[in-house]
Design an enzyme around this catalytic site. Structure first.
Site, PDB file in Angstrom:
ATOM      1  N   CYS A   1      -4.285  -1.521  -2.079  1.00 50.17           N
ATOM      2  CA  CYS A   1      -4.395  -0.077  -2.336  1.00 50.17           C
ATOM      3  C   CYS A   1      -5.270   0.076  -3.578  1.00 50.17           C
ATOM      4  CB  CYS A   1      -2.998   0.486  -2.579  1.00 50.17           C
ATOM      5  SG  CYS A   1      -2.970   2.190  -3.144  1.00 50.17           S
TER       6      CYS A   1
ATOM      7  N   CYS B   1     -11.010   3.035  -0.654  1.00 50.16           N
ATOM      8  CA  CYS B   1      -9.616   3.353  -0.318  1.00 50.16           C
ATOM      9  C   CYS B   1      -9.349   2.599   0.967  1.00 50.16           C
ATOM     10  CB  CYS B   1      -9.444   4.858  -0.108  1.00 50.16           C
ATOM     11  SG  CYS B   1      -7.837   5.299   0.608  1.00 50.16           S
TER      12      CYS B   1
ATOM     13  N   ASP C   1       0.862  -1.187   0.000  1.00 47.69           N
ATOM     14  CA  ASP C   1       0.000   0.000   0.000  1.00 47.69           C
ATOM     15  C   ASP C   1       0.895   1.233   0.000  1.00 47.69           C
ATOM     16  OD1 ASP C   1      -2.502   1.501   0.260  1.00 47.69           O
ATOM     17  OD2 ASP C   1      -1.862   1.942   2.303  1.00 47.69           O
ATOM     18  N   SER C   2       0.290   2.382  -0.239  1.00 49.96           N
ATOM     19  CA  SER C   2       1.062   3.627  -0.203  1.00 49.96           C
ATOM     20  C   SER C   2       1.430   4.005   1.225  1.00 49.96           C
ATOM     21  CB  SER C   2       0.234   4.752  -0.816  1.00 49.96           C
ATOM     22  OG  SER C   2      -0.950   4.929  -0.068  1.00 49.96           O
TER      23      SER C   2
ATOM     24  N   GLU D   1      -2.957   9.013   7.985  1.00 56.71           N
ATOM     25  CA  GLU D   1      -1.497   8.860   8.071  1.00 56.71           C
ATOM     26  C   GLU D   1      -0.899   9.640   9.239  1.00 56.71           C
ATOM     27  OE1 GLU D   1       0.834   7.014   6.412  1.00 56.71           O
ATOM     28  OE2 GLU D   1      -0.670   5.980   5.213  1.00 56.71           O
TER      29      GLU D   1
ATOM     30  N   HIS E   1      -7.442   3.111   3.323  1.00 59.29           N
ATOM     31  CA  HIS E   1      -7.264   3.929   4.531  1.00 59.29           C
ATOM     32  C   HIS E   1      -8.612   4.212   5.223  1.00 59.29           C
ATOM     33  CE1 HIS E   1      -3.259   4.889   2.907  1.00 59.29           C
ATOM     34  NE2 HIS E   1      -2.961   5.467   4.054  1.00 59.29           N
TER      35      HIS E   1
END
Ligand code: DGL
Length: 269
Positions: A74, A185, A11-12, A153, A187
């Site tokens: 992701c 997403c 994932d990012s 994040e 996240h």
């Protein structure tokens, strides 16, 4: 036959941990390697070519670790890089968009489906396409939420700022009368209680969690699952960014003690 090679997750940043959380629940025997490209997060606003390049760098890092399956945890990377990577790799490669689309089609009763994701995912139209190929009956309402990933994040996903931003961002979706909303997403499940609160009586689909069902099925299909034995499963976490922040979020979210290792993918920022 039992296969002890690890499953790789990329994932990012910390978003793919929402997929790992589900994997720890559904696939407790499996060895897992996770890589979050936190230093270059978010991917959402980046051009597709760059996301493809970064996704290859992460993929190659995990291929060196002898993974038996790759999960692109992701949506932004899945939207632009899945097909290419899947075609080139000799191991099964799974993305998060199709499982999310499938679950939404299954869940909706009113045929009004909302999709939220990064700018990259929404711009790609990948969810609309995936849903339309399954049914022409549903209306899809998509919304990019570029402020959500930075909140997660920075470990602010329970804050009052998060509540305010989520409420403001989702306003355009509120009058669309969707009965199902895809968290497109990985996240976003960390913001789930806030999103649910804002959207009210709407069924939320966690694309990552849905993906683990598919991973489990493919492990059996290809006969590569790690069958129960007495060995303690290995879990390794890598980040290109700050290990302190990564560990804080990972420990909180996964509820296991994690000490991520820092790595450099060597590319540009
Ligand atoms: N977690 C990611 C996704 O599912 C990417 C977030 C980002 O880097 O913008 O899209």
């Amino acid at each position: 036959m039992s296969n002890e090679q690890p499953i790789g997750f990329i994932d990012s940043g910390v978003g793919g941990l929402t997929v790992v959380k589900e994997a720890l629940r559904q696939l407790p025997n499996e060895n897992i390697i996770y890589l979050g490209d936190t230093a270059r997060c978010p991917y959402g606003p980046r051009p597709a070519e760059q996301v493809i390049e970064f996704t290859w760098q992460m993929t190659n890092f995990l291929l060196d670790k002898k993974i038996k399956m790759l999960v692109i945890a992701c949506n932004t990377a899945t939207a632009v890089a899945l097909e290419e990577i899947k075609e080139k790799l000799p191991i099964p490669v799974v993305g998060v968009i199709l499982p999310g689309a499938r679950a939404a089609v299954k869940a909706t009763k009113s045929q009004r489906i909302g999709v939220i994701g990064t700018q990259g995912t929404i711009k790609s139209g990948a969810y609309e396409k995936a849903i339309r190929l399954k049914t022409s009956k549903s209306d899809v309402f998509s919304l990019a939420c570029p402020k959500f990933v930075p909140i997660v994040e920075s470990n602010e996903y329970r804050s009052s700022v998060a509540k305010k931003i989520v409420a403001e961002t989702l306003l355009p979706l509120k009058n669309k009368q969707v009965d199902t909303l895809v968290l497109g997403c990985t996240h976003y499940p960390l913001l789930r209680p806030i999103i649910q609160n804002v959207m009210g009586n709407v069924r939320l689909i966690d694309s990552g969690a849905e993906t683990v069902g598919e991973v489990s099925m493919l492990l059996d299909y290809f006969d590569i699952a790690h069958l129960s034995d007495n060995k303690k499963p290995q879990r390794a976490f890598y980040t290109t960014g700050s290990t302190r922040l990564f560990d804080e979020i990972a420990n909180d979210w996964l509820d296991i003690e994690i000490a991520a290792k820092h790595i450099d993918l060597g590319g540009k920022n």
